[in-house]
Scaffold this active site. Sequence first.
Site, PDB file in Angstrom:
ATOM      1  N   THR A 169       0.861  -1.193   0.000  1.00 50.62           N
ATOM      2  CA  THR A 169       0.000   0.000   0.000  1.00 50.62           C
ATOM      3  C   THR A 169       0.888   1.231   0.000  1.00 50.62           C
ATOM      4  O   THR A 169       2.021   1.180   0.473  1.00 50.62           O
ATOM      5  CB  THR A 169      -0.861  -0.037   1.280  1.00 50.62           C
ATOM      6  OG1 THR A 169      -1.818  -1.066   1.139  1.00 50.62           O
ATOM      7  CG2 THR A 169      -1.576   1.279   1.559  1.00 50.62           C
ATOM      8  N   ARG A 197     -15.270  -5.289   0.148  1.00 55.24           N
ATOM      9  CA  ARG A 197     -14.620  -4.928   1.426  1.00 55.24           C
ATOM     10  C   ARG A 197     -13.899  -3.584   1.271  1.00 55.24           C
ATOM     11  O   ARG A 197     -13.205  -3.337   0.309  1.00 55.24           O
ATOM     12  CB  ARG A 197     -13.627  -6.009   1.820  1.00 55.24           C
ATOM     13  CG  ARG A 197     -12.815  -5.717   3.098  1.00 55.24           C
ATOM     14  CD  ARG A 197     -11.455  -5.124   2.797  1.00 55.24           C
ATOM     15  NE  ARG A 197     -10.571  -5.127   3.958  1.00 55.24           N
ATOM     16  CZ  ARG A 197      -9.365  -4.572   3.955  1.00 55.24           C
ATOM     17  NH1 ARG A 197      -8.913  -3.962   2.887  1.00 55.24           N
ATOM     18  NH2 ARG A 197      -8.612  -4.601   5.023  1.00 55.24           N
ATOM     19  N   GLY A 199     -11.232  -1.162   3.373  1.00 60.76           N
ATOM     20  CA  GLY A 199     -10.305  -1.235   4.504  1.00 60.76           C
ATOM     21  C   GLY A 199     -10.152   0.101   5.200  1.00 60.76           C
ATOM     22  O   GLY A 199     -11.035   0.973   5.145  1.00 60.76           O
ATOM     23  N   ASP A 200      -9.034   0.268   5.864  1.00 60.35           N
ATOM     24  CA  ASP A 200      -8.776   1.490   6.631  1.00 60.35           C
ATOM     25  C   ASP A 200      -8.427   2.682   5.757  1.00 60.35           C
ATOM     26  O   ASP A 200      -8.649   3.836   6.142  1.00 60.35           O
ATOM     27  CB  ASP A 200      -7.602   1.251   7.591  1.00 60.35           C
ATOM     28  CG  ASP A 200      -6.339   0.873   6.824  1.00 60.35           C
ATOM     29  OD1 ASP A 200      -6.351  -0.169   6.129  1.00 60.35           O
ATOM     30  OD2 ASP A 200      -5.351   1.625   6.886  1.00 60.35           O
ATOM     31  N   THR A 220      -0.579   1.887   7.064  1.00 64.27           N
ATOM     32  CA  THR A 220      -0.586   0.709   6.195  1.00 64.27           C
ATOM     33  C   THR A 220      -0.485  -0.525   7.063  1.00 64.27           C
ATOM     34  O   THR A 220       0.071  -0.475   8.155  1.00 64.27           O
ATOM     35  CB  THR A 220       0.589   0.755   5.199  1.00 64.27           C
ATOM     36  OG1 THR A 220       0.753  -0.549   4.612  1.00 64.27           O
ATOM     37  CG2 THR A 220       1.906   1.141   5.859  1.00 64.27           C
ATOM     38  N   GLY A 221      -1.029  -1.621   6.559  1.00 64.99           N
ATOM     39  CA  GLY A 221      -0.987  -2.859   7.329  1.00 64.99           C
ATOM     40  C   GLY A 221      -2.372  -3.477   7.384  1.00 64.99           C
ATOM     41  O   GLY A 221      -3.179  -3.291   6.467  1.00 64.99           O
ATOM     42  N   HIS A 222      -2.647  -4.192   8.447  1.00 66.54           N
ATOM     43  CA  HIS A 222      -3.911  -4.907   8.579  1.00 66.54           C
ATOM     44  C   HIS A 222      -5.046  -3.912   8.804  1.00 66.54           C
ATOM     45  O   HIS A 222      -5.193  -3.326   9.876  1.00 66.54           O
ATOM     46  CB  HIS A 222      -3.814  -5.903   9.733  1.00 66.54           C
ATOM     47  CG  HIS A 222      -5.022  -6.748   9.869  1.00 66.54           C
ATOM     48  ND1 HIS A 222      -5.416  -7.309  11.052  1.00 66.54           N
ATOM     49  CD2 HIS A 222      -5.953  -7.123   8.957  1.00 66.54           C
ATOM     50  CE1 HIS A 222      -6.541  -7.988  10.858  1.00 66.54           C
ATOM     51  NE2 HIS A 222      -6.875  -7.887   9.600  1.00 66.54           N
ATOM     52  N   GLY A 223      -5.838  -3.719   7.740  1.00 67.72           N
ATOM     53  CA  GLY A 223      -6.828  -2.649   7.735  1.00 67.72           C
ATOM     54  C   GLY A 223      -7.827  -2.723   8.869  1.00 67.72           C
ATOM     55  O   GLY A 223      -8.188  -1.699   9.463  1.00 67.72           O
TER      56      GLY A 223
HETATM   57  N1  ASP Z   1      -4.207  -1.263   4.957  1.00 66.81           N
HETATM   58  C1  ASP Z   1      -4.512  -1.900   3.718  1.00 66.81           C
HETATM   59  C2  ASP Z   1      -5.871  -2.564   3.824  1.00 66.81           C
HETATM   60  O1  ASP Z   1      -6.128  -3.235   4.803  1.00 66.81           O
HETATM   61  C3  ASP Z   1      -3.505  -2.914   3.259  1.00 66.81           C
HETATM   62  C4  ASP Z   1      -2.046  -2.535   3.409  1.00 66.81           C
HETATM   63  O2  ASP Z   1      -1.719  -1.487   3.941  1.00 66.81           O
HETATM   64  O3  ASP Z   1      -1.199  -3.316   2.929  1.00 66.81           O
HETATM   65  O4  ASP Z   1      -6.629  -2.441   2.916  1.00 66.81           O
END
Ligand code: ASP
Length: 300
Positions: A169, A197, A199-200, A220-223
């Site tokens: 991301t 879906r 995300g964040d 960034t990461g687990h949304g």
């Molecule tokens: N945060 C993003 C999501 O969950 C994914 C990511 O940052 O890699 O959509």
Amino acid sequence: VQVGRFAIIVHGGAGARGAADPDRNTAGCLAAARAGHAILQAGGTALDAVQAAAIALEDDPVFNAGTGAALNADGDVEHDALLMDGATLRAGGVGALRGFQNPIVVARAVLDGSPHCLLAGEGAARFARAAGIVPCADPRALITDNARRRWEEERAKGFPGLRGASGGTIGAVALDRHGHVAAATSTGGLTGKHPGRIGDTPLLGAGTYADDASGAASATGHGEAILTLLLTKHACDRIAAGAGAQGAVDSALSELGRVHGHAGLICISAKGELGIAFNTERMARAWIDANGREGVGFGA
Ligand code: ASP
């Protein structure tokens, strides 16, 4: 043009090291930071600078945004993106958008030309077309061999990445010469996500936030973990309470333990300090600080 301090920092996603090439990732981030910095140097706005940086990263197939985005469970691209202007507190975003090369450009059109903050799905695509943004002639052009290979691998394992960070991301935050901050984030989301879906990334205060009274941040990461904790708003609130930019992102990151989340974030305070924090193996990033010095990083 008032002469003031200006700076920019971008990220290319938090995740596992995997097969990601550190040099390709940091080079892409640095090119994007330079694109934004040139706008700031010329007296342009932080909003235009983060948009330019985001376009450069969306167009770089290495990253999970624009071309090269992660694929959903059906094997299709659905983009999330948002930008926010700290000067006006106005934001524009898109969720589960299909068929556009640069979702951040559609997000900017929402900010500039709509009374809404966030448009999703076919309604967002309709808005984009009405705003004169040309859709991809063939949406399959957004799908890279890497994204397809990754989707096949993850599918064989039952899409385990849905509970962690996928990486790639992109995001950018900047302070301009006029004392204004802005943030932009863009993603294909998590490989194997359910169609529809969101995300964040395009949710205010979760993946993206900017307020001249504190600063700007992009996550960034687990949304699902990031949006549960409103990580970027948390960081900006820490700055408003007197923390420095690094202390603010460290504080946000420490919250992640509560939901066993993996993520990273970048931040710039309205004073021009930079903050970087992540609890994943890598988060590619590049910055050009208020003294004009360039830097890049990949792992811890
Ligand atoms: N945060 C993003 C999501 O969950 C994914 C990511 O940052 O890699 O959509």
